[in-house]
Write a protein that holds these residues in place. Sequence first.
Motif, PDB file in Angstrom:
ATOM      1  N   HIS A  27      65.573  49.073  28.004  1.00 61.51           N
ATOM      2  CA  HIS A  27      65.705  50.623  28.053  1.00 61.51           C
ATOM      3  C   HIS A  27      66.449  50.877  29.520  1.00 61.51           C
ATOM      4  O   HIS A  27      66.222  50.191  30.541  1.00 61.51           O
ATOM      5  N   GLU A  29      68.058  54.369  31.517  1.00 58.52           N
ATOM      6  CA  GLU A  29      68.229  56.112  32.004  1.00 58.52           C
ATOM      7  C   GLU A  29      69.107  56.313  33.079  1.00 58.52           C
ATOM      8  O   GLU A  29      69.205  55.312  33.905  1.00 58.52           O
ATOM      9  N   SER A  37      78.072  50.562  28.877  1.00 56.26           N
ATOM     10  CA  SER A  37      77.450  50.836  27.566  1.00 56.26           C
ATOM     11  C   SER A  37      78.199  50.383  26.486  1.00 56.26           C
ATOM     12  O   SER A  37      79.474  50.356  26.601  1.00 56.26           O
ATOM     13  N   VAL A  39      78.091  50.716  22.202  1.00 55.64           N
ATOM     14  CA  VAL A  39      77.475  51.466  20.843  1.00 55.64           C
ATOM     15  C   VAL A  39      77.599  50.219  19.977  1.00 55.64           C
ATOM     16  O   VAL A  39      78.794  50.086  19.584  1.00 55.64           O
ATOM     17  N   CYS A  75      73.285  50.057  28.840  1.00 52.40           N
ATOM     18  CA  CYS A  75      72.659  50.663  27.591  1.00 52.40           C
ATOM     19  C   CYS A  75      73.480  50.118  26.329  1.00 52.40           C
ATOM     20  O   CYS A  75      74.846  50.394  26.489  1.00 52.40           O
ATOM     21  N   VAL A  77      73.361  50.481  22.424  1.00 53.57           N
ATOM     22  CA  VAL A  77      72.885  51.478  21.384  1.00 53.57           C
ATOM     23  C   VAL A  77      72.688  50.745  20.035  1.00 53.57           C
ATOM     24  O   VAL A  77      73.894  50.570  19.596  1.00 53.57           O
ATOM     25  N   ASP A 138      68.693  48.787  23.341  1.00 51.58           N
ATOM     26  CA  ASP A 138      67.683  49.825  23.687  1.00 51.58           C
ATOM     27  C   ASP A 138      67.017  50.221  22.489  1.00 51.58           C
ATOM     28  O   ASP A 138      67.679  51.184  21.714  1.00 51.58           O
ATOM     29  N   ASN A 140      64.888  52.300  21.995  1.00 48.28           N
ATOM     30  CA  ASN A 140      64.193  53.476  22.052  1.00 48.28           C
ATOM     31  C   ASN A 140      65.653  54.610  21.590  1.00 48.28           C
ATOM     32  O   ASN A 140      65.523  55.937  21.675  1.00 48.28           O
ATOM     33  N   ARG A 141      66.659  54.057  21.490  1.00 51.41           N
ATOM     34  CA  ARG A 141      67.882  54.574  21.247  1.00 51.41           C
ATOM     35  C   ARG A 141      68.402  54.500  19.986  1.00 51.41           C
ATOM     36  O   ARG A 141      69.697  54.634  19.648  1.00 51.41           O
ATOM     37  N   SER A 143      70.105  54.602  16.407  1.00 55.97           N
ATOM     38  CA  SER A 143      70.853  55.657  16.001  1.00 55.97           C
ATOM     39  C   SER A 143      71.577  55.526  14.240  1.00 55.97           C
ATOM     40  O   SER A 143      71.531  54.445  13.985  1.00 55.97           O
ATOM     41  N   TYR A 150      73.681  63.743  15.159  1.00 61.75           N
ATOM     42  CA  TYR A 150      74.862  62.905  14.839  1.00 61.75           C
ATOM     43  C   TYR A 150      75.598  63.845  13.881  1.00 61.75           C
ATOM     44  O   TYR A 150      76.848  63.903  13.875  1.00 61.75           O
TER      45      TYR A 150
END
Length: 303
Positions: A27, A29, A37, A39, A75, A77, A138, A140-141, A143, A150
């Motif tokens: 995770h 922040e 990052s 995705v 991060c 995702v 992560d 917690n993210r 999507s 979104y």
Amino acid sequence: MELSKNYTPSATEEKWYKHWKQQNYFHSEPDSRPAYSIVIPPPNVTGVLHMGHTLNETVQDILIRKARMSGFNVCWVPGSDHASIATEAKVVQMLEKEKGIKKADLSREEFLKYAFEWKEKYGNIIYHQIEKLGCSVDWNRVSFTMDPDYYRAVIKVFVDLYKKDKLYRGARMIHWDPAAKTALSDEEVDYRDIQGKLYYVKYLVVDDKSNGNPHTPIAAPAYITIATQRPETIMGDTAVCVNPNDERYAGLAGKQVIVPLVNRKVPVIFDEYVDPAFGTGALKITPAHDINDYNIGLKHNLE
């Protein structure tokens, strides 16, 4: 303690991945560290991961772990793609086979309810597979491409582009799904090679050299023979095309031919797109039935 003769990785992998998740190691922040990052290209929720996904996720995991150990605030995702057309087909199939329900009998909201139930079932399989690969995402993210935030973001960008005159509507040749009654992109079409058959059809060349003398001997009518795999589209022909370097048809410059069955005059055009060695070297142009013919039609201003 009895040791196994063979190493069994599954137990060790499960133990340590569970520990990583409990400790929230993956995770992130925002903080003062430089950000890094990725995705994850969301896999379609319609199925399970394949070897292509495995390779892709492995490469990303290497990059992510390298960046994390290099001091970046990392991060990664995870998520999944709703793949609406394919998902709809799967849900419709499931409803008819398992519940005896037809899509036409459901409201939009009712159908979406079943679609999200199906997504929860198969989407979780995909996430479980990502875990089994050891991906340091992560969690917690997570999507999904139809999550409310979104969805709102997509609509917002679409409206913004429209107001800036960046969007336009134009006539295009598309793939049409007669079952789902919607357009398909090229990527959504499954292609397969089949053994075709050429049909040879004669097109009468229009004689425009009559001198008006009734005593002039009548010459035999001239024809140009085309080879086609789609004779059923003849009614939509708007031209016959030959290669400008093909000497066999040099004398047809400026000529017209008669389309069989409908007796319509269309021009003979010249374009290097035509392969002189294929068939007869003469191609019927039917813009409404083939994207290549459509492009030739635009190029030569055909009707």
